[in-house]
Scaffold this active site. Structure first.
Site, PDB file in Angstrom:
ATOM      1  N   GLY A 122     -55.340  15.889  -0.021  1.00  0.00           N
ATOM      2  CA  GLY A 122     -54.480  16.444   1.021  1.00  0.00           C
ATOM      3  C   GLY A 122     -53.288  17.176   0.422  1.00  0.00           C
ATOM      4  N   HIS A 451     -42.458 -33.947   3.448  1.00  0.00           N
ATOM      5  CA  HIS A 451     -42.493 -34.654   2.172  1.00  0.00           C
ATOM      6  C   HIS A 451     -43.909 -35.124   1.902  1.00  0.00           C
ATOM      7  CE1 HIS A 451     -41.248 -37.123  -1.176  1.00  0.00           C
ATOM      8  NE2 HIS A 451     -41.939 -38.122  -0.655  1.00  0.00           N
TER       9      HIS A 451
HETATM   10  P1  FAD Z   1     -50.629   3.744  -3.771  1.00  0.00           P
HETATM   11  O1  FAD Z   1     -51.111   2.354  -3.594  1.00  0.00           O
HETATM   12  O2  FAD Z   1     -50.518   4.275  -5.141  1.00  0.00           O
HETATM   13  O3  FAD Z   1     -51.610   4.640  -2.891  1.00  0.00           O
HETATM   14  C1  FAD Z   1     -51.528   6.008  -2.858  1.00  0.00           C
HETATM   15  C2  FAD Z   1     -52.880   6.565  -2.485  1.00  0.00           C
HETATM   16  O4  FAD Z   1     -52.747   7.943  -2.219  1.00  0.00           O
HETATM   17  C3  FAD Z   1     -53.906   6.443  -3.606  1.00  0.00           C
HETATM   18  O5  FAD Z   1     -55.077   5.845  -3.101  1.00  0.00           O
HETATM   19  C4  FAD Z   1     -54.165   7.896  -4.033  1.00  0.00           C
HETATM   20  O6  FAD Z   1     -55.514   8.119  -4.427  1.00  0.00           O
HETATM   21  C5  FAD Z   1     -53.868   8.634  -2.747  1.00  0.00           C
HETATM   22  N1  FAD Z   1     -53.460  10.021  -2.954  1.00  0.00           N
HETATM   23  C6  FAD Z   1     -52.469  10.474  -3.770  1.00  0.00           C
HETATM   24  N2  FAD Z   1     -52.325  11.815  -3.626  1.00  0.00           N
HETATM   25  C7  FAD Z   1     -53.240  12.188  -2.708  1.00  0.00           C
HETATM   26  C8  FAD Z   1     -53.580  13.441  -2.122  1.00  0.00           C
HETATM   27  N3  FAD Z   1     -52.926  14.559  -2.452  1.00  0.00           N
HETATM   28  N4  FAD Z   1     -54.579  13.461  -1.222  1.00  0.00           N
HETATM   29  C9  FAD Z   1     -55.241  12.339  -0.878  1.00  0.00           C
HETATM   30  N5  FAD Z   1     -54.961  11.138  -1.375  1.00  0.00           N
HETATM   31  C10 FAD Z   1     -53.974  11.055  -2.284  1.00  0.00           C
HETATM   32  N6  FAD Z   1     -47.014  -4.601  -5.841  1.00  0.00           N
HETATM   33  C11 FAD Z   1     -46.778  -5.739  -5.175  1.00  0.00           C
HETATM   34  O7  FAD Z   1     -46.089  -5.710  -4.154  1.00  0.00           O
HETATM   35  N7  FAD Z   1     -47.282  -6.937  -5.601  1.00  0.00           N
HETATM   36  C12 FAD Z   1     -48.028  -7.027  -6.717  1.00  0.00           C
HETATM   37  O8  FAD Z   1     -48.481  -8.112  -7.078  1.00  0.00           O
HETATM   38  C13 FAD Z   1     -48.301  -5.852  -7.452  1.00  0.00           C
HETATM   39  N8  FAD Z   1     -49.047  -5.899  -8.566  1.00  0.00           N
HETATM   40  C14 FAD Z   1     -49.341  -4.744  -9.211  1.00  0.00           C
HETATM   41  C15 FAD Z   1     -50.117  -4.816 -10.362  1.00  0.00           C
HETATM   42  C16 FAD Z   1     -50.446  -3.667 -11.049  1.00  0.00           C
HETATM   43  C17 FAD Z   1     -51.311  -3.760 -12.276  1.00  0.00           C
HETATM   44  C18 FAD Z   1     -49.990  -2.401 -10.569  1.00  0.00           C
HETATM   45  C19 FAD Z   1     -50.355  -1.131 -11.277  1.00  0.00           C
HETATM   46  C20 FAD Z   1     -49.198  -2.317  -9.437  1.00  0.00           C
HETATM   47  C21 FAD Z   1     -48.857  -3.490  -8.751  1.00  0.00           C
HETATM   48  N9  FAD Z   1     -48.054  -3.475  -7.619  1.00  0.00           N
HETATM   49  C22 FAD Z   1     -47.772  -4.628  -6.961  1.00  0.00           C
HETATM   50  C23 FAD Z   1     -47.478  -2.219  -7.091  1.00  0.00           C
HETATM   51  C24 FAD Z   1     -48.286  -1.713  -5.897  1.00  0.00           C
HETATM   52  O9  FAD Z   1     -49.623  -1.505  -6.279  1.00  0.00           O
HETATM   53  C25 FAD Z   1     -47.666  -0.428  -5.362  1.00  0.00           C
HETATM   54  O10 FAD Z   1     -46.310  -0.632  -5.093  1.00  0.00           O
HETATM   55  C26 FAD Z   1     -48.350   0.018  -4.091  1.00  0.00           C
HETATM   56  O11 FAD Z   1     -49.729   0.223  -4.292  1.00  0.00           O
HETATM   57  C27 FAD Z   1     -47.706   1.293  -3.544  1.00  0.00           C
HETATM   58  O12 FAD Z   1     -48.356   1.686  -2.384  1.00  0.00           O
HETATM   59  P2  FAD Z   1     -48.416   3.216  -1.935  1.00  0.00           P
HETATM   60  O13 FAD Z   1     -49.218   3.213  -0.675  1.00  0.00           O
HETATM   61  O14 FAD Z   1     -47.079   3.795  -1.931  1.00  0.00           O
HETATM   62  O15 FAD Z   1     -49.199   3.970  -3.089  1.00  0.00           O
END
Ligand code: FAD
Ligand code: AMP
Length: 478
Positions: A122, A451
């Site tokens: 997108g 408890h």
């Molecule tokens: P994301 O989850 O990164 O999702 C974004 C999505 O957008 C992706 O699927 C991507 O493919 C899609 N996308 C991007 N650009 C486009 C485009 N132009 N068109 C279409 N699709 C697109 N957080 C916690 O709260 N607890 C935890 O225990 C935790 N553990 C983690 C462990 C690891 C190893 C990692 C790497 C992260 C962890 N996190 C954790 C962080 C958490 O994963 C992120 O904070 C969270 O996923 C952010 O959500 P988001 O929806 O902003 O982005």
């Protein structure tokens, strides 16, 4: 004629898919666009969190902890097992199955809520139009009343240790090792580095964590960070602070890492190296030059306190905007934005977003640390309670750590709850609920806690704030 939607969400991570579901529930005609292709070569929803983040890391943490318990702790309970072995491919396959179930579940939820899914990339154009570059190579332009950008984040690369996803991996590669590396290096002692380092250390890897900062877990309460460093060190994590990686060289099946610390140039050789030095926002090819959406100086999409971008009707949430890179923060921003689009006056309390590190013991907190409150000139009373004095923790043979409750000395209002210990994440959530309702330490002390539970440690720490703890000597006398 382009299809028209009330809301188009770009990205189906915990920010985007939750925003889409909420918007649809509020009666808005909603589309969600996702480009990610999972291991099976099909669109996988759920973003970083479900595919390569929160969930798979916790699956491996839970498996490796069970192995560790069987290996190290069962004998205390009188259980003998004979040789305990780990089959890494089976452990990783279990993780993959959990991911598959959950990502499939998100697809079902979008469908059940009437969200139209577009599989592809997108891009926001001018005038709130969104171009979808579909997997079959075709493109379609959607017209949107409102757009929510939720494109998330990806790992930061550092030139001294370029990731090849074989010997030098990022967090994604570290979830898919097929055997236990004998010598594992981890660059970065942040949440991800410590969690992934713990997984492989429990399974027998010799783990060295190389961290540029002199201070361990600077965002945590200092007392908690100190305890964490001690406990994780005892578990075998060799945490080298003040050590900055300057180069690396792969030779055969091993990598030699150069770093500098207080003693000068150092070198260490590993079988695998995990680079876990942080994450950066994903904005590549997301915004057309004339979209009107601005980035901030660090490359995040610039938003106000309500996630509105510089273009009216265009919002951004989650890891691609300022603030904690956490799934629950992304999801709640998604809910707030959907509600605001629907005309409600929603807002997020950014002061009460809990943080968790899923090591064992877990480390979790909500609100401010003692050092931050002191630096702000706030007078505080502090109550702590060690799990070593908790009957439930003793029964579980899990007594490391403590609960710390910090309250305003004048009003008794709870300003921070910090826990290192068993089920810290769950205990901190109780503090967060109380703090959202403006609880005082006395309020928490007056409540009845079952408890024997670990939660009693929170009760006792709250009582200790004013010198009223029953099961531990009080630091402060009444
Ligand atoms: P994301 O989850 O990164 O999702 C974004 C999505 O957008 C992706 O699927 C991507 O493919 C899609 N996308 C991007 N650009 C486009 C485009 N132009 N068109 C279409 N699709 C697109 N957080 C916690 O709260 N607890 C935890 O225990 C935790 N553990 C983690 C462990 C690891 C190893 C990692 C790497 C992260 C962890 N996190 C954790 C962080 C958490 O994963 C992120 O904070 C969270 O996923 C952010 O959500 P988001 O929806 O902003 O982005
Ligand atoms: P986080 O941002 O919490 O995931 O943590 C990443 C950690 O990696 C931070 O504590 C950084 O200080 C650390 N870091 C970044 N670059 C380097 C480097 N070149 N060598 C060692 N540590 C680093």
């Amino acid at each position: 004629m382009s299809q028209k939607f009330d809301v188009v969400v770009i990205g189906a991570g915990p920010g985007g898919y939750v925003a889409a579901i909420k918007a649809a529930q509020l009666g808005l005609k909603t589309a969600c666009i996702e480009k990610y292709q999972g291991k099976e070569g099909k669109t996988a929803l759920g973003g970083t969190c479900l595919n390569v983040g929160c969930i798979p890391s916790k699956a491996l943490l839970d498996s490796s902890y069970k192995f560790h318990e069987a290996h190290e702790s069962f004998k205390v309970h009188g259980i003998s097992t004979g040789d305990v072995a780990i089959d890494v491919p089976t452990m990783v396959a279990r993780k993959d199955q959990i991911v598959k179930n959950l990502t499939g579940g998100v697809a079902a939820l979008l469908k059940a809520n009437g969200v139209t899914l577009f599989e592809g990339h997108g891009k926001l154009l001018a005038g709130k139009q969104v171009e979808v570059a579909k997997l079959d190579g075709s493109t379609e332009v959607l017209a949107a009343e409102n757009v929510i950008l939720a494109s998330g984040s990806k790992p930061v690369d550092i030139p001294p240790a370029p990731v090849d996803q074989d010997i030098i991996v990022d967090s994604t590669g570290a979830l898919d090792f097929q055997d236990v590396p004998k010598r594992l290096g981890v660059i970065g002692a942040g949440v991800i580095g410590l969690e992934l380092g713990s997984v492989w250390a429990r399974l027998g890897a010799e783990v060295t964590v190389i961290e540029a900062l002199d201070k361990f877990l600077p965002a945590a309460d200092e007392q908690v960070a100190k305890e964490a460093q001690k406990i994780l060190g005892k578990q075998g994590l060799n945490i080298r602070l003040g050590a900055r990686v300057t180069g690396s060289k792969i030779e055969g099946r091993e990598v030699t890492v150069n770093f500098t610390d207080a003693n000068g140039e150092q070198q260490q050789t590993f079988d695998k190296l995990i680079v876990a030095v942080g994450r950066r926002p994903v904005t590549t090819d997301l915004l057309a030059a004339d979209s009107g959406v601005n980035l901030d100086e660090r490359g995040f999409i610039f938003v106000d306190d309500y996630c509105a971008t510089s273009v009216p009707g265009v919002y951004a949430i989650g890891d691609v905007v300022r603030g904690a890179m956490l799934a629950h923060k992304a999801s709640e921003e998604g809910v707030v934005v959907a509600e605001r689009i629907a005309g409600h006056k929603a807002q997020l309390n950014y002061d009460l977003i809990p943080s968790v590190i899923y090591t064992h013991p877990e480390i979790a907190w909500v609100g401010k640390s003692e050092q931050v409150l002191k630096s702000e000139g706030v007078e505080v009373n502090v109550g702590t309670f060690p799990f070593a004095a908790s009957g439930r923790a003793m029964a579980a043979n899990d007594t490391a750590g403590f609960v710390k409750v910090i309250a305003d000395a004048k009003t008794d209002r709870v300003l921070g709850v910090h826990v290192i210990g068993p089920s810290a994440a769950e205990l901190v959530q109780q503090g967060a609920i109380g703090m959202e309702f403006g609880t005082s330490a006395e309020d928490l002390g007056l409540m009845v806690f079952s408890h024997p539970t670990l939660s009693e440690a929170l009760h006792e720490a709250a009582l200790a704030v004013n010198g009223h703890a029953i099961h531990v000597a009080n630091r402060k006398k009444r």
